[in-house]
Design an enzyme around this catalytic site. Structure first.
Site, mmCIF file in Angstrom:
data_model
loop_
_atom_site.group_PDB
_atom_site.id
_atom_site.type_symbol
_atom_site.label_atom_id
_atom_site.label_comp_id
_atom_site.label_asym_id
_atom_site.label_seq_id
_atom_site.Cartn_x
_atom_site.Cartn_y
_atom_site.Cartn_z
ATOM 1 N N ASP A 37 0.862 -1.191 0.000
ATOM 2 C CA ASP A 37 0.000 0.000 0.000
ATOM 3 C C ASP A 37 0.896 1.237 0.000
ATOM 4 O O ASP A 37 2.011 1.208 0.527
ATOM 5 C CB ASP A 37 -0.907 0.007 1.243
ATOM 6 C CG ASP A 37 -2.172 0.816 1.032
ATOM 7 O OD1 ASP A 37 -3.256 0.202 0.955
ATOM 8 O OD2 ASP A 37 -2.078 2.062 0.929
ATOM 9 N N THR A 135 -14.110 -3.239 -7.048
ATOM 10 C CA THR A 135 -15.361 -3.096 -7.809
ATOM 11 C C THR A 135 -15.159 -1.955 -8.778
ATOM 12 O O THR A 135 -14.824 -0.848 -8.372
ATOM 13 C CB THR A 135 -16.534 -2.734 -6.890
ATOM 14 O OG1 THR A 135 -16.530 -3.642 -5.835
ATOM 15 C CG2 THR A 135 -17.846 -2.794 -7.635
ATOM 16 N N LEU A 226 -21.480 -5.422 -10.311
ATOM 17 C CA LEU A 226 -22.326 -4.223 -10.188
ATOM 18 C C LEU A 226 -23.788 -4.623 -10.005
ATOM 19 O O LEU A 226 -24.516 -4.052 -9.201
ATOM 20 C CB LEU A 226 -22.226 -3.350 -11.445
ATOM 21 C CG LEU A 226 -20.948 -2.552 -11.679
ATOM 22 C CD1 LEU A 226 -21.152 -1.574 -12.830
ATOM 23 C CD2 LEU A 226 -20.554 -1.788 -10.434
ATOM 24 N N ALA A 230 -26.320 -3.894 -6.931
ATOM 25 C CA ALA A 230 -27.533 -3.109 -7.204
ATOM 26 C C ALA A 230 -28.780 -3.861 -6.715
ATOM 27 O O ALA A 230 -29.674 -3.272 -6.112
ATOM 28 C CB ALA A 230 -27.638 -2.816 -8.700
ATOM 29 N N PHE A 231 -28.828 -5.170 -6.948
ATOM 30 C CA PHE A 231 -29.990 -5.962 -6.501
ATOM 31 C C PHE A 231 -30.089 -5.954 -4.966
ATOM 32 O O PHE A 231 -31.180 -5.842 -4.404
ATOM 33 C CB PHE A 231 -29.871 -7.415 -6.984
ATOM 34 C CG PHE A 231 -30.422 -7.638 -8.369
ATOM 35 C CD1 PHE A 231 -30.122 -6.787 -9.409
ATOM 36 C CD2 PHE A 231 -31.236 -8.732 -8.634
ATOM 37 C CE1 PHE A 231 -30.615 -6.996 -10.692
ATOM 38 C CE2 PHE A 231 -31.748 -8.956 -9.909
ATOM 39 C CZ PHE A 231 -31.441 -8.088 -10.943
ATOM 40 N N CYS A 281 -19.680 0.313 -1.193
ATOM 41 C CA CYS A 281 -20.011 -0.232 -2.515
ATOM 42 C C CYS A 281 -21.364 0.184 -3.079
ATOM 43 O O CYS A 281 -21.448 0.580 -4.239
ATOM 44 C CB CYS A 281 -19.971 -1.754 -2.469
ATOM 45 S SG CYS A 281 -18.293 -2.370 -2.424
ATOM 46 N N ARG A 449 -33.063 0.386 13.958
ATOM 47 C CA ARG A 449 -32.594 -0.912 13.452
ATOM 48 C C ARG A 449 -33.447 -2.066 13.974
ATOM 49 O O ARG A 449 -33.120 -3.229 13.758
ATOM 50 C CB ARG A 449 -31.151 -1.160 13.902
ATOM 51 C CG ARG A 449 -30.131 -0.281 13.229
ATOM 52 C CD ARG A 449 -29.799 -0.774 11.838
ATOM 53 N NE ARG A 449 -28.666 -0.032 11.292
ATOM 54 C CZ ARG A 449 -28.069 -0.332 10.153
ATOM 55 N NH1 ARG A 449 -28.487 -1.358 9.444
ATOM 56 N NH2 ARG A 449 -27.080 0.393 9.717
HETATM 57 C C1 UDX Z 1 -21.887 -5.278 0.135
HETATM 58 C C2 UDX Z 1 -22.247 -6.624 -0.528
HETATM 59 O O1 UDX Z 1 -23.100 -7.365 0.351
HETATM 60 C C3 UDX Z 1 -20.984 -7.422 -0.836
HETATM 61 O O2 UDX Z 1 -21.317 -8.602 -1.548
HETATM 62 C C4 UDX Z 1 -20.046 -6.555 -1.670
HETATM 63 O O3 UDX Z 1 -18.834 -7.242 -1.914
HETATM 64 C C5 UDX Z 1 -19.761 -5.230 -0.994
HETATM 65 O O4 UDX Z 1 -20.989 -4.552 -0.693
HETATM 66 P P1 UDX Z 1 -21.208 -4.515 2.568
HETATM 67 O O5 UDX Z 1 -21.445 -3.127 2.048
HETATM 68 O O6 UDX Z 1 -19.932 -4.787 3.275
HETATM 69 O O7 UDX Z 1 -21.291 -5.577 1.373
HETATM 70 O O8 UDX Z 1 -22.389 -4.901 3.591
HETATM 71 P P2 UDX Z 1 -23.885 -5.422 3.430
HETATM 72 O O9 UDX Z 1 -24.089 -6.490 4.431
HETATM 73 O O10 UDX Z 1 -24.235 -5.743 2.043
HETATM 74 O O11 UDX Z 1 -24.742 -4.176 3.929
HETATM 75 C C6 UDX Z 1 -24.800 -2.971 3.184
HETATM 76 C C7 UDX Z 1 -25.722 -1.997 3.866
HETATM 77 O O12 UDX Z 1 -27.073 -2.415 3.771
HETATM 78 C C8 UDX Z 1 -25.443 -1.796 5.357
HETATM 79 O O13 UDX Z 1 -25.552 -0.427 5.678
HETATM 80 C C9 UDX Z 1 -26.528 -2.612 6.040
HETATM 81 O O14 UDX Z 1 -26.843 -2.150 7.322
HETATM 82 C C10 UDX Z 1 -27.680 -2.413 5.067
HETATM 83 N N1 UDX Z 1 -28.671 -3.504 5.137
HETATM 84 C C11 UDX Z 1 -28.344 -4.761 4.735
HETATM 85 C C12 UDX Z 1 -29.967 -3.233 5.614
HETATM 86 O O15 UDX Z 1 -30.272 -2.098 5.978
HETATM 87 N N2 UDX Z 1 -30.869 -4.268 5.647
HETATM 88 C C13 UDX Z 1 -30.573 -5.523 5.265
HETATM 89 O O16 UDX Z 1 -31.459 -6.404 5.327
HETATM 90 C C14 UDX Z 1 -29.264 -5.786 4.789
HETATM 91 P P1 ADP Z 2 -11.553 -1.316 -0.260
HETATM 92 O O1 ADP Z 2 -12.750 -1.245 0.647
HETATM 93 O O2 ADP Z 2 -11.940 -1.413 -1.718
HETATM 94 O O3 ADP Z 2 -10.543 -2.337 0.147
HETATM 95 P P2 ADP Z 2 -9.884 0.750 0.931
HETATM 96 O O4 ADP Z 2 -9.981 2.239 0.776
HETATM 97 O O5 ADP Z 2 -10.147 0.135 2.256
HETATM 98 O O6 ADP Z 2 -10.847 0.142 -0.197
HETATM 99 O O7 ADP Z 2 -8.448 0.260 0.476
HETATM 100 C C1 ADP Z 2 -7.838 0.609 -0.723
HETATM 101 C C2 ADP Z 2 -6.349 0.832 -0.447
HETATM 102 O O8 ADP Z 2 -5.670 0.988 -1.696
HETATM 103 C C3 ADP Z 2 -6.023 2.093 0.358
HETATM 104 O O9 ADP Z 2 -5.342 1.716 1.551
HETATM 105 C C4 ADP Z 2 -5.111 2.930 -0.572
HETATM 106 O O10 ADP Z 2 -4.065 3.582 0.132
HETATM 107 C C5 ADP Z 2 -4.546 1.853 -1.483
HETATM 108 N N1 ADP Z 2 -4.051 2.348 -2.780
HETATM 109 C C6 ADP Z 2 -4.692 3.168 -3.658
HETATM 110 N N2 ADP Z 2 -3.935 3.353 -4.752
HETATM 111 C C7 ADP Z 2 -2.790 2.650 -4.578
HETATM 112 C C8 ADP Z 2 -1.603 2.440 -5.375
HETATM 113 N N3 ADP Z 2 -1.468 2.978 -6.586
HETATM 114 N N4 ADP Z 2 -0.626 1.650 -4.861
HETATM 115 C C9 ADP Z 2 -0.775 1.086 -3.646
HETATM 116 N N5 ADP Z 2 -1.853 1.232 -2.851
HETATM 117 C C10 ADP Z 2 -2.856 2.009 -3.312
#
Ligand code: UDX
Ligand code: ADP
Length: 477
Positions: A37, A135, A226, A230-231, A281, A449
């Protein structure tokens, strides 16, 4: 490209790169895994002997790091050296929404992907498989390929190098990342080079059944990620929209969600109402989808997905309005306790957390907040609030209106209201009678919640508002 993979490197030591590489290192003792990093502080934290200081909090992560670190798992800042010695390189950098320029506010900013590709182009030696894990918008592999191919020409007189690009998006969810990595519902690998694909399959085969590994063309792989996000986000917006209707009609959202989810075609996951989805995401990926649809002239499709984001924003504003209204329409100088700041339970991540928006709006309305989150650091909370509020009202000094605490007593003392914004298990154990005694009357608990068991409230004189509960008598107070 037929190569024996011995060393792999991951560019980006964040929420995806760190846990993913920890699991690969644990399951593939024959591989050397290097995570790099640009951020030295982050790498230092990954290397900290005190495992509570890891930059990412995930249940189960500490044990993996303890087992593998400095054995076959290394966290480093020397990106050049790591790239040069690796046969396979994962790109796991952040891809935030663009803030300015073409596509601002919708398209993903690929500058970190691009700079990673340029580093790989420059420092790789011999044959290298490049795997996109971040992503990213559909067709990003093309950007990476173009940079790598032009470097092949640029550097061809100096050293021989060749690249194959694969897409293997990560589906882990934060808070359950290690379990998701160990037991994935599927592993997706997109590409057109069978040998390179099989090299990645060989890594996953160490712990994932082969029938769960899907091979697709590269664009299907990118678009699947994506679409999946989205779903999922759409389900959250759907249930949140119905939560509002429950409150109006006297229905109970938990009963509705159960009845709907028992239909096997719908399924019972992702039907929990809340203050809206957060995380790095969902919003970013839908914005991306909207941007791509518009680019291809699919404006109605873009509008359809944009509505998922609108409902998410609306849910947050709706909750803020309900809170202010219940507190007699004014919260100036009122003390309000906020329970939970992370975007979901079991993570220290606050990116796009609904708590940022809701807390900030309450501060702007004049409230004094006391905030407790079991894992989020004070500096992150203050930074998030300041960044949000500066654009709305630069005259507000966040520190004057916000206190961060780890004490439930402090949350309750003289408070007019307590708001639950994250579904941490800790909050289910709260003895509400005890807190009620410390609060100013009439006092409110807003359970955004639905974590509270109403039976625990019977003896207390708190007013309770639960999201989506039209039949809850206290909702009607
Ligand atoms: C999401 C996708 O689930 C994962 O597959 C992808 O790789 C990254 O994005 P994440 O954002 O880490 O993962 O958490 P997730 O459990 O999906 O929850 C996302 C948000 O939706 C949270 O704020 C959660 O509190 C909310 N959520 C989820 C609800 O409000 N209700 C639910 O029933 C489920
Ligand atoms: P994710 O949730 O996708 O893992 P984060 O923001 O937690 O995203 O992590 C992405 C990491 O990638 C950060 O720690 C950032 O410093 C690092 N990063 C971004 N660009 C570069 C690069 N060109 N070389 C090395 N590390 C990088």
């Amino acid at each position: 490209m037929n190569i024996e993979v011995k060393t792999i490197c991951c560019i980006g030591a964040g929420y995806v790169g760190g846990p993913t590489m920890a699991v690969i290192a644990d399951k593939c003792k024959h591989l050397k895994v290097i995570v790099v990093d640009l951020n030295k502080e982050k790498i230092d934290s990954w290397n900290d002997r005190d495992l509570t200081k890891l930059p990412v909090y995930e249940p189960g992560l500490k044990d993996l790091i303890q087992r593998c670190r400095s054995k076959n798992l290394f966290f480093k800042t020397d990106i050049k050296k790591a790239i040069a010695e690796s046969d396979m390189i994962f790109i796991s950098v952040n891809t935030p929404t663009k803030k300015s320029g073409l596509g601002a506010g919708e398209a993903s900013d690929l500058k970190f992907i691009e700079s990673s590709a340029r580093s790989i182009a420059k420092f790789a030696i011999g044959d290298t498989i490049v795997v996109e894990k971040s992503t990213i918008p559909v067709k990003t592999a093309e950007v990476i390929k173009t940079i790598l191919v032009s470097s092949q020409n640029e550097f061809k007189n100096k050293s021989k190098k060749s690249f194959t690009v694969l897409s293997s998006p990560e589906f882990l969810a934060e808070g359950t990342a290690i379990n998701d990595l160990l037991n994935p519902s599927r592993v997706l690998i997109g590409g057109d080079d069978d040998d390179a694909i099989n090299s990645l399959v060989d890594i996953y085969k160490n712990w994932v059944k082969e029938e769960k590994i899907l091979k697709t063309n590269i664009w299907s792989s990118e678009l699947s990620k994506l679409t999946a996000n989205a779903f999922l986000a759409q389900r959250v917006s759907s249930i949140n929209s119905i939560s509002a209707l429950c409150e109006k009609t006297g229905a109970d959202i938990s009963e509705v969600a159960k009845a709907v989810g028992m239909d096997y075609r719908i399924g019972n996951n992702f039907l929990k109402p809340g203050p809206g989805f957060g995380g790095s995401c969902f919003k970013k990926d839908i914005l991306n989808l909207v941007y791509i649809c518009k680019f291809y002239g699919l404006n109605d499709v873009a509008g359809y997905w944009n509505q998922v984001l609108k409902i998410n924003q609306w849910q947050q504003s709706r909750l803020t309005n309900i809170i202010v209204t219940k507190l007699f329409g004014t919260i100036t100088n009122k003390k309000i306790g906020i329970l939970g700041f992370a975007f979901k339970a079991n993570t220290n991540d606050t990116r796009e957390s609904p708590a940022i928006n809701i807390s900030s709006e309450l501060i702007i309305e004049g409230a004094e907040l006391t905030i407790l989150d079991p894992k989020v650091e004070e500096v992150s909370i203050l930074k998030d609030l300041k960044e949000f509020i500066i654009n709305k009202d630069p005259s507000i000094k966040v520190e004057n209106q916000v206190e961060i605490t780890s004490s439930y007593e402090q949350i309750a003392t003289d408070a007019d209201a307590i708001i639950i914004l994250t579904d941490w298990d800790d909050f289910k154990k709260i003895e509400w009678q005890n807190l009620s005694r410390l609060m100013r009357k009439p006092s409110w608990v807003f359970d955004c919640r639905n974590t509270i068991n109403l039976n625990n409230f019977k003896e207390s004189d708190l007013n309770i508002w639960k999201l989506g509960f039209g039949s809850n008598i206290n909702n009607l107070k």
